[in-house]
Design a protein around this motif. Structure first.
Motif, short mmCIF file in Angstrom:
data_model
loop_
_atom_site.label_atom_id
_atom_site.label_comp_id
_atom_site.label_asym_id
_atom_site.label_seq_id
_atom_site.Cartn_x
_atom_site.Cartn_y
_atom_site.Cartn_z
N LEU A 4 0.82 -1.20 0.00
CA LEU A 4 0.00 0.00 0.00
C LEU A 4 0.85 1.25 0.00
CD1 LEU A 4 -2.70 1.50 0.34
CD2 LEU A 4 -2.51 1.13 2.80
N LEU A 5 1.90 1.28 0.84
CA LEU A 5 2.76 2.46 0.91
C LEU A 5 3.51 2.69 -0.39
CD1 LEU A 5 4.17 2.24 4.53
CD2 LEU A 5 2.59 3.91 3.61
N LEU A 6 3.94 1.61 -1.02
CA LEU A 6 4.63 1.77 -2.30
C LEU A 6 3.73 2.44 -3.32
CD1 LEU A 6 6.50 -1.66 -2.59
CD2 LEU A 6 7.51 0.59 -2.21
N PHE A 7 2.46 2.08 -3.32
CA PHE A 7 1.52 2.70 -4.23
C PHE A 7 1.29 4.15 -3.86
CE2 PHE A 7 0.03 -0.12 -7.40
CZ PHE A 7 0.16 -1.41 -6.90
N ILE A 307 -4.03 10.67 -4.65
CA ILE A 307 -4.20 9.23 -4.47
C ILE A 307 -5.63 8.82 -4.17
CG2 ILE A 307 -1.81 8.87 -3.72
CD1 ILE A 307 -2.95 8.79 -0.81
N LEU A 308 -6.46 9.78 -3.69
CA LEU A 308 -7.79 9.44 -3.25
C LEU A 308 -8.73 10.62 -3.46
CD1 LEU A 308 -9.71 7.47 -1.68
CD2 LEU A 308 -8.86 8.51 0.43
N GLY A 309 -9.93 10.33 -3.96
CA GLY A 309 -10.96 11.35 -4.11
C GLY A 309 -12.26 10.86 -3.50
N LEU A 310 -12.86 11.65 -2.60
CA LEU A 310 -14.10 11.27 -1.92
C LEU A 310 -15.17 12.31 -2.23
CD1 LEU A 310 -12.65 10.33 1.59
CD2 LEU A 310 -13.19 8.78 -0.30
N LYS A 330 -3.88 3.75 -7.87
CA LYS A 330 -2.60 3.77 -7.15
C LYS A 330 -2.63 3.02 -5.83
CE LYS A 330 -1.77 8.33 -9.09
NZ LYS A 330 -1.78 9.77 -8.81
N ILE A 331 -3.76 3.01 -5.16
CA ILE A 331 -3.83 2.32 -3.86
C ILE A 331 -4.96 1.28 -3.89
CG2 ILE A 331 -2.72 4.07 -2.44
CD1 ILE A 331 -5.47 5.23 -1.82
N PRO A 332 -4.80 0.23 -4.68
CA PRO A 332 -5.88 -0.75 -4.86
C PRO A 332 -6.28 -1.47 -3.58
CG PRO A 332 -3.83 -1.57 -5.79
CD PRO A 332 -3.59 -0.13 -5.45
N GLU A 333 -5.38 -1.58 -2.62
CA GLU A 333 -5.69 -2.28 -1.38
C GLU A 333 -6.44 -1.41 -0.37
OE1 GLU A 333 -2.03 -3.71 0.15
OE2 GLU A 333 -1.88 -5.37 -1.27
N PHE A 334 -6.50 -0.12 -0.64
CA PHE A 334 -7.06 0.80 0.34
C PHE A 334 -8.55 0.59 0.58
CE2 PHE A 334 -9.40 4.74 1.15
CZ PHE A 334 -8.83 5.15 2.35
N THR A 335 -9.33 0.47 -0.48
CA THR A 335 -10.79 0.50 -0.37
C THR A 335 -11.33 -0.55 0.58
OG1 THR A 335 -10.92 1.36 -2.63
CG2 THR A 335 -12.95 0.51 -1.65
#
Length: 407
Positions: A4-7, A307-310, A330-335
């Motif tokens: 996650l951090l790498l992304f 990296i993120l839009g809400l 970029k952060i596929p594991e985040f969701t």
């Protein structure tokens, strides 16, 4: 978490190239024509009926006509700004009487819309209560609803949801800007000249930090989403300095995307007669054109990787519209991790996630198309309890910060 951090810190990975500081235009599988369409404005006035007075001459009001049916029964006609339109019949007006008595008030939509919002009452326009359900009757097909109200000399405010107009949102923006972590500016002007509020959250310089974009109120009646966004942002401001989050990340907030539609009492559209959450392609409407340009200009100038839009909205129930697993970001594991943390924190059995493939020109699709970011539409139910909304906003912010700070 290492993945996650790498992304997160892979700056500009998957970004759309641009030779200027404006947003790219994007093509979608299901395009939408967002050219200007005419609207029909309500007539702002004060109605008088044998001691009872009713007015709609204030921001966010909606009352198209008022008639007296008999000694104790009145009909308020509620019509949208134009057609076709999402059936979200917003209403707001004030009542008072020369003497105290009970009246029956019919909310008549008569345009294909159905009664949606549970009436809210206030004595001052600031503090609101929900109308007792025993005082509300809907007709068989819900195209109208009848309320039983007690009126007197003191003004009674009646609205579909708590009023959060341009002025009130501006007061909240000013309050947030008192923090040393917050900078307040304008991202531009609406079609009718209202400020498009913008808050920048960062400890120290915003340069070269990964960025999170937060927007709200593309659709005027969606107050519960705005209330959740407020709690979300306030938590980041309150806790983001001590936990180190705002030292590492920049948060850009646009709390009122459709100020004209809100102040005009619209069901769905802006002053150009368009659903703003379908204009994230060619940018025909000034609000979307200016906010997207502001986002691109700010992040490119400061070398931020978005990296993120809400995007905070409201609908009939709480739900998260998330990107389908097939969409690169970029952060596929985040969701999944974020939603699970929220679920546990607020004690839910099911988080109610609905993945989509970004087929329409919406904000969440645009966050991904323009920046390669994870775009999520965060929906709060119309009748979700307000204390739970605050809790959910707070825990959502905490979960996000914990995940993005994790080593």
């Amino acid at each position: 978490m290492k993945k996650l951090l790498l992304f997160v810190f892979a700056l500009c990975l998957g970004c759309k190239s641009s030779s200027s500081l404006t947003a790219d235009q994007h093509e979608y599988a299901i395009p939408v024509d967002t050219s200007k369409r005419p609207i029909s404005n309500q007539k702002n006035k004060v109605y008088h009926f044998n001691g009872l007075s009713v007015r709609n001459d204030f921001p966010a009001a909606r009352l198209n006509s008022m008639t007296q049916d008999n000694d104790s029964t009145y009909t308020a006609n509620i019509w949208p700004e134009n057609f076709p339109i999402n059936p979200s019949p917003w209403y707001a007006f004030k009542l008072w009487s020369a003497f105290e008595h009970e009246i029956y008030l019919k909310l008549d939509y008569s345009n294909g819309a159905k009664h949606r919002y549970t009436p809210k009452l206030s004595q001052d326009g600031k503090h609101w209560t929900v109308l007792d359900s025993t005082l509300l009757d809907r007709n068989t097909d819900s195209t109208s609803a009848q309320l039983k109200l007690k009126v007197g000399r003191d003004t009674l405010w009646l609205a579909a949801q708590e009023l959060q107009d341009h002025r009130r949102v501006g007061e909240w923006v000013q309050m947030m800007s008192q923090s040393a972590l917050v900078t307040q500016k304008s991202a531009g002007k609406s079609k009718l000249g209202r400020d498009l509020y913008y808050l920048n959250l960062s400890k120290g310089s915003s340069a070269k930090k990964p960025a999170i974009l937060v927007i709200s109120r593309q659709h005027p009646p969606e107050v519960t989403g705005y209330l959740c966004m407020k709690s979300f942002v306030e938590t980041i401001i309150e806790e983001g300095a001590t936990n180190g989050f705002l030292e590492k990340y920049r948060v850009m907030v646009y709390p009122l995307m459709n100020p004209d539609g809100v102040d005009l009492g619209h069901y769905r559209h802006n002053a150009g007669g368009v659903d703003l959450n379908r204009d994230w392609s060619k940018y025909h409407q000034p609000e979307i054109a200016q906010v997207t340009s502001h986002m691109v200009r700010e992040t490119m100038t400061s070398k931020n990787d978005v990296i993120l839009g809400l995007d905070f909205h409201s609908t009939y129930r709480d739900v998260y519209y998330t990107p389908h697993e097939s969409i690169e970001r970029k952060i596929p594991e985040f969701t999944k991790a974020w939603l699970e943390k929220i679920r546990v924190a607020v004690g839910l059995d099911d988080i109610n996630e609905s993945p989509g493939k970004n087929l329409r020109p919406t904000s969440s699709a645009w966050f991904n198309r323009q920046f390669g970011a994870t775009g999520i539409t965060y929906e709060i139910g119309d009748d979700t309890p307000r204390d739970f909304i605050r809790t959910k906003g707070k825990e959502s912010a905490r979960a996000m910060m914990e995940l993005l700070l994790a080593e």
